[in-house]
Design a protein around this motif. Structure first.
Motif, PDB file in Angstrom:
ATOM      1  N   ALA A   1       0.866  -1.251   0.011  1.00 44.03           N
ATOM      2  CA  ALA A   1      -0.126  -0.112   0.019  1.00 44.03           C
ATOM      3  C   ALA A   1       0.812   1.221  -0.194  1.00 44.03           C
ATOM      4  CB  ALA A   1      -0.841  -0.158   1.217  1.00 44.03           C
ATOM      5  N   VAL A   2       1.789   1.219   0.857  1.00 46.49           N
ATOM      6  CA  VAL A   2       2.678   2.390   1.057  1.00 46.49           C
ATOM      7  C   VAL A   2       3.443   2.388  -0.465  1.00 46.49           C
ATOM      8  CG1 VAL A   2       4.447   3.862   2.305  1.00 46.49           C
ATOM      9  CG2 VAL A   2       2.522   2.108   3.620  1.00 46.49           C
ATOM     10  N   ASP A   3       4.000   1.372  -0.812  1.00 49.13           N
ATOM     11  CA  ASP A   3       5.104   1.419  -1.860  1.00 49.13           C
ATOM     12  C   ASP A   3       4.062   2.024  -3.132  1.00 49.13           C
ATOM     13  OD1 ASP A   3       7.537   0.380  -3.586  1.00 49.13           O
ATOM     14  OD2 ASP A   3       5.838  -0.633  -4.255  1.00 49.13           O
ATOM     15  N   ARG A   4       3.057   1.739  -3.247  1.00 56.21           N
ATOM     16  CA  ARG A   4       2.329   1.934  -4.383  1.00 56.21           C
ATOM     17  C   ARG A   4       1.784   3.605  -4.289  1.00 56.21           C
ATOM     18  NH1 ARG A   4       4.402  -2.675  -5.066  1.00 56.21           N
ATOM     19  NH2 ARG A   4       3.049  -4.267  -6.117  1.00 56.21           N
ATOM     20  N   MET A   5       1.752   3.908  -2.954  1.00 54.12           N
ATOM     21  CA  MET A   5       1.500   5.365  -2.938  1.00 54.12           C
ATOM     22  C   MET A   5       2.644   6.245  -3.293  1.00 54.12           C
ATOM     23  SD  MET A   5      -1.620   6.201  -1.993  1.00 54.12           S
ATOM     24  CE  MET A   5      -1.548   7.643  -1.106  1.00 54.12           C
ATOM     25  N   ILE A   6       3.821   5.537  -3.046  1.00 58.86           N
ATOM     26  CA  ILE A   6       5.286   6.480  -3.388  1.00 58.86           C
ATOM     27  C   ILE A   6       5.256   6.511  -5.023  1.00 58.86           C
ATOM     28  CG2 ILE A   6       7.722   6.317  -3.065  1.00 58.86           C
ATOM     29  CD1 ILE A   6       7.150   5.161  -0.419  1.00 58.86           C
ATOM     30  N   ARG A   7       4.966   5.351  -5.359  1.00 60.66           N
ATOM     31  CA  ARG A   7       5.225   5.287  -6.903  1.00 60.66           C
ATOM     32  C   ARG A   7       4.214   6.056  -7.691  1.00 60.66           C
ATOM     33  NH1 ARG A   7       8.660   0.566  -8.328  1.00 60.66           N
ATOM     34  NH2 ARG A   7       9.260  -0.704  -6.316  1.00 60.66           N
TER      35      ARG A   7
ATOM     36  N   LEU B   1       8.010   4.962   6.388  1.00 55.96           N
ATOM     37  CA  LEU B   1       7.225   3.960   6.632  1.00 55.96           C
ATOM     38  C   LEU B   1       7.259   2.683   6.031  1.00 55.96           C
ATOM     39  CD1 LEU B   1       4.539   3.161   8.187  1.00 55.96           C
ATOM     40  CD2 LEU B   1       3.244   4.229   6.464  1.00 55.96           C
ATOM     41  N   ARG B   2       7.487   2.862   4.657  1.00 57.45           N
ATOM     42  CA  ARG B   2       7.716   1.817   3.745  1.00 57.45           C
ATOM     43  C   ARG B   2       9.230   0.924   4.415  1.00 57.45           C
ATOM     44  NH1 ARG B   2       9.045   2.616  -2.660  1.00 57.45           N
ATOM     45  NH2 ARG B   2      10.731   3.584  -1.615  1.00 57.45           N
ATOM     46  N   GLU B   3      10.019   1.475   4.566  1.00 61.64           N
ATOM     47  CA  GLU B   3      11.388   0.896   5.153  1.00 61.64           C
ATOM     48  C   GLU B   3      10.984   0.222   6.628  1.00 61.64           C
ATOM     49  OE1 GLU B   3      16.140   1.813   5.931  1.00 61.64           O
ATOM     50  OE2 GLU B   3      14.537   3.497   5.465  1.00 61.64           O
ATOM     51  N   ALA B   4      10.204   0.989   7.336  1.00 63.25           N
ATOM     52  CA  ALA B   4      10.018   0.220   8.939  1.00 63.25           C
ATOM     53  C   ALA B   4       9.237  -0.948   8.431  1.00 63.25           C
ATOM     54  CB  ALA B   4       9.348   1.508   9.526  1.00 63.25           C
ATOM     55  N   ILE B   5       8.368  -1.012   7.787  1.00 65.00           N
ATOM     56  CA  ILE B   5       7.216  -1.997   7.411  1.00 65.00           C
ATOM     57  C   ILE B   5       8.199  -3.211   7.030  1.00 65.00           C
ATOM     58  CG2 ILE B   5       5.448  -3.005   6.394  1.00 65.00           C
ATOM     59  CD1 ILE B   5       4.039  -0.282   6.427  1.00 65.00           C
ATOM     60  N   HIS B   6       8.951  -2.889   6.132  1.00 65.40           N
ATOM     61  CA  HIS B   6       9.971  -3.948   5.393  1.00 65.40           C
ATOM     62  C   HIS B   6      10.831  -4.503   6.476  1.00 65.40           C
ATOM     63  CE1 HIS B   6      12.520  -5.918   2.376  1.00 65.40           C
ATOM     64  NE2 HIS B   6      11.640  -5.585   1.384  1.00 65.40           N
ATOM     65  N   ASP B   7      11.492  -3.686   7.163  1.00 63.46           N
ATOM     66  CA  ASP B   7      12.412  -4.199   8.007  1.00 63.46           C
ATOM     67  C   ASP B   7      11.764  -5.262   9.164  1.00 63.46           C
ATOM     68  OD1 ASP B   7      14.361  -2.749   7.031  1.00 63.46           O
ATOM     69  OD2 ASP B   7      14.466  -1.257   8.420  1.00 63.46           O
ATOM     70  N   GLN B   8      10.572  -4.530   9.599  1.00 59.84           N
ATOM     71  CA  GLN B   8       9.730  -5.455  10.510  1.00 59.84           C
ATOM     72  C   GLN B   8       9.478  -6.873  10.023  1.00 59.84           C
ATOM     73  OE1 GLN B   8       5.695  -5.635  11.653  1.00 59.84           O
ATOM     74  NE2 GLN B   8       6.126  -3.934  13.359  1.00 59.84           N
ATOM     75  N   VAL B   9       9.053  -6.869   8.945  1.00 61.32           N
ATOM     76  CA  VAL B   9       8.555  -8.166   8.326  1.00 61.32           C
ATOM     77  C   VAL B   9       9.644  -9.013   8.049  1.00 61.32           C
ATOM     78  CG1 VAL B   9       7.685  -9.266   6.229  1.00 61.32           C
ATOM     79  CG2 VAL B   9       6.578  -7.215   6.927  1.00 61.32           C
TER      80      VAL B   9
END
Length: 595
Positions: free
Chosen positions: A406-412, A429-437
């Motif tokens: 969701a966040v990635d597509r908003m950025i794109r 936010l995208r980086e934080a979610i990616h790191d957590q997963v």
């Protein structure tokens, strides 16, 4: 007793659909919409709950097919006396639903029997029937049905029956129309002309399909199914034409799928656009925007065909269920669940629409800004997940991956289409979610991503990780997950959603393999360079289709039977997308990764 699920064919009018068994019995029909009460409900009970059979009374050899490029069904009966065909269709809707059944003599002189038990409200109400000429009018409460017939019909018990003979070159027509009981009856339908017009309409539509390659026939057939599951007035696509067909014969995993799921949004757009059906894709996008409009905290995960939000689930105690699979449910309590992944599907679908040149509206971006603001507040909360569990909420890995989407597509969208927004904040936010997963959703001991944080269980939804571009297919963690799923979630080469014995979902264990997940496995195999395995798996999936090309939601390998609601849009969407993925380097899987 109803026929095996895979023995049914579907006809429809772009507002609703009927299921027709191999022996030409219509055992399921809801009027006037997909989600209206059924007037033929033998599928979930017995003939006493409503059905309409039209066939020779004795033994016969049966062959059937859809007329090429159409949803017009031809069932041919070969008997000792000769051969006869029953041709079934529903006219693309104008004002009132109309179902046409035409009997045509092919050879000899064949006895025929028509037997109709009309029951409103899912088999619970016997209407008041008045015979007029060769047909009848039936009424109960808000519903009135008119049957026009070329042969004499008589009452027998609480059914309407006819016995007649058809010789070579002869024909007899039956036309069933519905209208609200307080309205005037619709005009009579010219059956031969209606049949011809319906056949022409479907051929004109299917001839627009732009698929090519070895699997083109399968793709076109699936696209016809998808078109038939679209509610034409709004563009919304129902997940299936049925309710409560069991995921395990005799079990309780019986749900109502006559609604529109947000989760199907991106997959559906890809399938329609790749098939050349941009108008249908645009209508689906518009349905999506209307459905989710409002406060983000009140967004459903599914809606009615016109965007209805209240889909209250109840049980119909008078229906015994398909092969005694109780309960029979209408409505779906999951509509109010919190499922984080739908934010990713909505954002991905709207971004995809922009990439393919569908009209960009400021209102759509304003809505997305509202949704992403809400997602920033809730992305770290547990949810019910993609499989709509009825147990405790969990921190599902797939849900967090889709929050990242969701966040990635908003950025794109902001970068590619100059849509305004706080891109730097979204990047953090995208980086934080990616790191957590990657930290919480990956189990190094198992060398695999896992179903939810702290779990050791696998989940087929993890196959989406490379398909949405979260990690490349070449990443060792993705390959490890693929290997683990192949070791532990396969039955006869087909993919289970997850191990139901864990009872994580709050339900008794046991269900079939999930066909869309098996298509995802083929996509993954193709992405990692194992094309031959991917093609072999895809062609095995094609063999699961019934004789007229239809797929249910699941398959029971040990029984060799289709299970779950039927025909299932998600299965056919997945078939189309995987066929394209295997036919071109720019299929949905590679396209979605590049976003």
């Amino acid at each position: 007793m109803s026929a095996p699920i895979e023995d049914y064919a579907m006809i429809g009018d772009l507002h609703t659909a009927a299921l027709v068994s191999r022996d030409a019995s219509i055992d399921w029909l809801c009027l006037p919409r997909f989600d209206s009460p059924a007037c033929f409900a033998a599928l979930l009970g017995t003939e006493e709950h409503g059905r309409w059979q039209l066939c020779p009374p004795g033994k016969a050899q049966i062959r059937r097919r859809y007329l090429p490029g159409t949803l017009v069904l031809e069932t041919e009966f070969e008997t000792d006396q000769g051969a006869v065909a029953v041709i079934d269709c529903m006219l693309p809707r104008r004002e009132h639903p109309a179902l046409v059944r035409m009997v045509k003599g092919r050879r000899g002189n064949v006895p025929m029997r028509m037997d109709m038990s009309l029951r409103f409200e899912y088999g619970s109400i016997v209407p008041w029937v008045k015979h007029e000429g060769n047909g009848f009018r039936a009424i109960a409460g808000p519903d009135r049905v008119v049957l026009a017939s070329d042969v004499e019909i008589r009452g027998e018990g609480f059914s309407s029956v006819a016995d007649f003979e058809i010789s070579e070159g002869q024909s007899a027509a039956f036309v069933l129309t519905w209208h609200a009981s307080h309205d005037p009856a619709p005009e009579e339908v010219d059956a031969p002309r209606a049949l011809e017009d319906t056949e022409r309409w479907w051929r004109d539509w299917s001839d627009r399909c732009r698929c090519h390659g070895v699997w083109c026939d399968a793709v076109k057939s699936s696209l016809i199914v998808l078109k038939a599951l679209i509610y034409a007035p709004t563009g919304g696509m129902v997940a299936a034409a049925t309710t409560s067909l069991p995921e395990q014969i005799g079990g309780i995993r019986n749900w109502d799928y006559r609604y529109c799921w947000l989760r199907d949004a991106t997959f559906t757009l890809y399938a329609l656009i790749a098939g050349g059906y941009v108008d249908e894709a645009a209508a689906w996008r518009e349905w999506l925007l209307r459905a989710v409009a409002g406060r983000a905290s009140q967004m459903n995960i599914m809606y009615g065909v016109a965007g209805e939000r209240r889909l209250t689930e109840i049980e119909l105690e008078w229906l015994p269920g398909y092969e005694n699979s109780r309960p029979v449910r209408i409505g779906n309590a999951a509509h109010q669940q919190f499922q984080l992944d739908v934010f990713g599907e909505v954002m991905d679908a709207l971004h995809l629409a922009r990439r393919y040149g569908l009209a960009v509206e400021q209102d759509a971006w304003d809505l997305q800004l509202h949704l992403i603001d809400h997602l920033e507040d809730v992305w770290n909360a547990p949810d019910e997940g993609i499989w709509e569990i009825r147990g405790p909420r969990q921190h599902f890995t797939h849900s967090r991956v889709m929050a990242w989407v969701a966040v990635d597509r908003m950025i794109r969208s902001a970068e590619q289409f100059h849509c305004p927004g706080p891109i730097d904040r979204w990047r953090r936010l995208r980086e934080a979610i990616h790191d957590q997963v990657c930290q919480e959703g990956f189990n190094a001991e198992r060398n695999s991503f896992v179903q939810h944080y702290g779990s050791k269980e696998l989940d087929a939804s993890l196959l989406m990780i490379p398909l949405v571009g979260f990690l490349p297919a070449s990443d060792p963690r993705v390959r490890g997950t693929l290997d683990a799923i192949q070791r532990e979630l396969l039955i006869d080469g087909f993919v289970q959603r997850y191990n139901t014995r864990s009872q994580m979902d709050g339900l008794p264990p046991g269900e079939g393999v999930f066909l869309p997940c098996t298509f995802w496995l083929a996509d993954n195999l193709n992405l990692v360079g194992r094309r031959e395995e991917a093609v072999e798996l895809f062609e095995r999936l094609l063999l699961l289709r019934n004789d007229v090309g239809l797929l249910a939601e699941e398959y029971a390998p040990r029984l060799g039977r289709q299970v779950g609601n039927f025909p299932q849009a998600f299965s056919h969407v997945s078939l189309v997308n995987t066929a394209i993925n295997l036919s071109t380097e720019e299929g949905p899987a590679s396209h979605r990764q590049k976003a």
